[in-house]
Design a protein around this motif. Sequence first.
Motif, short mmCIF file in Angstrom:
data_model
loop_
_atom_site.label_atom_id
_atom_site.label_comp_id
_atom_site.label_asym_id
_atom_site.label_seq_id
_atom_site.Cartn_x
_atom_site.Cartn_y
_atom_site.Cartn_z
N GLY A 232 0.81 -1.21 0.00
CA GLY A 232 0.00 0.00 0.00
C GLY A 232 0.84 1.26 0.00
N MET A 233 1.92 1.26 0.78
CA MET A 233 2.78 2.45 0.83
C MET A 233 3.48 2.68 -0.50
SD MET A 233 4.36 2.24 4.69
CE MET A 233 3.89 0.62 5.24
N VAL A 234 3.87 1.62 -1.17
CA VAL A 234 4.48 1.76 -2.50
C VAL A 234 3.43 2.21 -3.51
CG1 VAL A 234 5.66 0.55 -4.36
CG2 VAL A 234 6.27 0.07 -1.99
N ALA A 235 2.19 1.69 -3.39
CA ALA A 235 1.12 2.10 -4.30
C ALA A 235 0.82 3.58 -4.15
CB ALA A 235 -0.13 1.27 -4.04
N ALA A 236 1.07 4.16 -2.98
CA ALA A 236 0.87 5.60 -2.81
C ALA A 236 1.78 6.39 -3.74
CB ALA A 236 1.12 5.98 -1.35
N LEU A 237 2.95 5.85 -4.05
CA LEU A 237 3.85 6.53 -4.99
C LEU A 237 3.21 6.58 -6.38
CD1 LEU A 237 7.26 4.91 -3.95
CD2 LEU A 237 6.26 7.07 -3.17
N TYR A 238 2.52 5.48 -6.76
CA TYR A 238 1.80 5.51 -8.04
C TYR A 238 0.72 6.58 -8.03
CZ TYR A 238 -2.08 4.55 -11.12
OH TYR A 238 -3.10 4.70 -12.01
N ALA A 239 -0.06 6.66 -6.94
CA ALA A 239 -1.14 7.64 -6.87
C ALA A 239 -0.61 9.06 -7.00
CB ALA A 239 -1.92 7.47 -5.56
N VAL A 240 0.49 9.35 -6.31
CA VAL A 240 1.08 10.69 -6.39
C VAL A 240 1.56 10.98 -7.81
CG1 VAL A 240 3.03 12.11 -5.61
CG2 VAL A 240 1.72 10.76 -3.96
N ALA A 241 2.25 10.03 -8.42
CA ALA A 241 2.76 10.23 -9.78
C ALA A 241 1.62 10.41 -10.78
CB ALA A 241 3.63 9.04 -10.19
N SER A 242 0.55 9.64 -10.60
CA SER A 242 -0.57 9.73 -11.53
C SER A 242 -1.29 11.07 -11.41
CB SER A 242 -1.55 8.58 -11.27
OG SER A 242 -2.58 8.56 -12.22
N VAL A 243 -1.49 11.56 -10.19
CA VAL A 243 -2.12 12.87 -10.01
C VAL A 243 -1.23 13.97 -10.56
CG1 VAL A 243 -2.93 14.55 -8.31
CG2 VAL A 243 -3.49 12.13 -8.03
N LEU A 244 0.06 13.87 -10.32
CA LEU A 244 0.98 14.91 -10.82
C LEU A 244 1.09 14.91 -12.34
CD1 LEU A 244 3.90 14.85 -8.21
CD2 LEU A 244 2.07 16.54 -8.48
N ALA B 129 4.26 24.08 -5.34
CA ALA B 129 4.63 23.21 -4.21
C ALA B 129 4.10 21.80 -4.38
CB ALA B 129 4.11 23.81 -2.91
N ALA B 130 3.57 21.48 -5.57
CA ALA B 130 2.97 20.16 -5.77
C ALA B 130 3.98 19.04 -5.56
CB ALA B 130 2.36 20.07 -7.17
N VAL B 131 5.26 19.31 -5.86
CA VAL B 131 6.28 18.28 -5.71
C VAL B 131 6.44 17.85 -4.26
CG1 VAL B 131 8.22 19.88 -5.41
CG2 VAL B 131 8.61 17.64 -6.45
N ALA B 132 5.96 18.68 -3.31
CA ALA B 132 6.07 18.32 -1.90
C ALA B 132 5.24 17.09 -1.56
CB ALA B 132 5.63 19.49 -1.03
N SER B 133 4.30 16.73 -2.44
CA SER B 133 3.52 15.51 -2.19
C SER B 133 4.40 14.27 -2.18
CB SER B 133 2.42 15.37 -3.24
OG SER B 133 2.94 15.43 -4.55
N TRP B 134 5.53 14.32 -2.91
CA TRP B 134 6.47 13.20 -2.86
C TRP B 134 7.05 13.06 -1.45
CZ3 TRP B 134 6.41 9.66 -6.33
CH2 TRP B 134 6.15 9.96 -7.67
N ALA B 135 7.25 14.18 -0.78
CA ALA B 135 7.79 14.13 0.58
C ALA B 135 6.80 13.43 1.51
CB ALA B 135 8.10 15.54 1.08
N ALA B 136 5.50 13.71 1.35
CA ALA B 136 4.50 13.07 2.20
C ALA B 136 4.47 11.56 1.96
CB ALA B 136 3.13 13.68 1.93
N ALA B 137 4.50 11.16 0.69
CA ALA B 137 4.50 9.73 0.38
C ALA B 137 5.79 9.07 0.87
CB ALA B 137 4.33 9.51 -1.12
N GLY B 138 6.91 9.76 0.71
CA GLY B 138 8.19 9.23 1.18
C GLY B 138 8.23 9.09 2.69
#
Length: 536
Positions: free
Chosen positions: A364-376, A462-471
């Motif tokens: 699930g935590m890895v899938a969150a990276l997909y969700a962030v990338a897809s929204v971005l 600041a949208a790139v900051a979403s990667w920090a939240a997922a990370g």
Amino acid sequence: MTTVSMPAPAIRGSHRQLAGTGTLLRLALRRDRLMMPIWVLVVGGMVSSGAGSLGSLYGTPAARAELARSMSADSSLRSLYGPVFGDSLGGLVAWRFGTFAAVLTGVMSMVIVVRHTREEEETGRQELLSAAMVGRRAPLTAALLTALVANAAVALVVTAGLSGQGSGGALALGLAVGGTGMVFATSAAIAAQLTESARAAKGLTAAVIGAAFVLRAAGDASTNEGSSVLTWLSPIGWAENVRAFAGERWWVLLLLAVAILVQAAAAYALTARRDVGMSFLPSRPGPAEGRLSTAYGLAWRLQRGSVLGWTTGFLLAGIVFGGITEGAADLVGDNEQARAIFERMGGQSGLTGAFLASMTGMLGMVAALYAVASVLRLHGEETSQRAEPVLANAVGRIRWATGHLVIAFGGAALIMTAGGLGLSIGYGHELPAVLGASLVQLPAIWLLGGLTVLLYGAFPKAAVASWAAAGLALALGWIGPALKLPQWVMDLSPFGHLPKLPGTEMDWTPVLLLTVLAAALTATGLAALRRRDLAG
């Protein structure tokens, strides 16, 4: 008077090819001032913290020797982590974290290099820069130097963090991890010359990283004595064969160095033979008449390759994790502290249930990276000005954005379903329970996706900051239980609030609350997107 004049033009020409490299390097480091430290701290911190967590679990030489023996005898665990070359604490850290650190530095390097090469060309910024005093090879050089800084920082953190276990072994592991990252950085540099889009360049490089991991896994699973030929075909296999803390093989680092130099030379040769914005593998032209009648059809056409790739990867990863579930008992043995870590990750549901719950949580935590990338992807379509022609027609912003969000949130459900099915196939039974445990991760994934929508809609810079939240969520889930972090720290991750299935009682309250919060964040982000100006 005629013997010293000939080399000068060549030297000046070489300087012109690299003109502006320093300026582009400073610009790249400034743009990555948030993303790069996060990658370095997550990867380096994961390895450095391993000594403390493994030391608390296996505090005696006898316990470590027994762990090394049992792990070497299990082909499934060898395929996942690699062989155990040494039973010292440092050797166990290299075994447990070295392979994954090498993969993560490869992903980090891919993101950095593609971002500062092909992505710059795709958005048109590189053409503007090239109109000034910027040499032809300067962008590629600056991108590779940026990746070198990041990988050197990871190597430094790993070396410093493990120096107490032996300076030689710590340096060997740091160089192996950082060197592997640079191998994939130069692979990404070649992919950026071959492909026409940043998405294709990342996909090609990710395929190379995946193939290297599969070769290494197949080679390590086939033998428990040394390394097979398949292992030596993989740069990740080279990194493990440096044998940090187990009689270091320094000469293996030469293989990494040679691969870096050869691939870098190939990338420079390719960039000298194409125009800015062009590629050696152009995209296939579409049909004479368009067949995409809706915004949802366009979003699916743009993201279908990513969805199918993630789905396939999760199915295979689930099969691998399911296959080692029975070996979890061997991994833990009678060690109560190791059992406690699994139970903190997966709940008080018995060792097998806790292991399955921890694996579904990691998926699930890895899938969150997909969700962030897809929204971005929305942000990428906007900044590259491909959104303007779509929105100039009878397509509103909300409908355009919703098309991509359906792929992001629905795609997350699809890949988690694939992961649950893979776990069930590998484990051999309990399909409903394992599939339910996988799907219960969706509210947390959607919450991080909703946060990304909010940042993109209201604060696009600041949208790139979403990667920090997922990370952060990934780091807390990966190393938080081993470090015994306080509960309030673990609660910073939305995954920390979900019920630990299978095995425990289902609690719908946090699931519903996270789902409502994700919907609220998404709605707020869409409302902000509707009001603000698009990037021009």
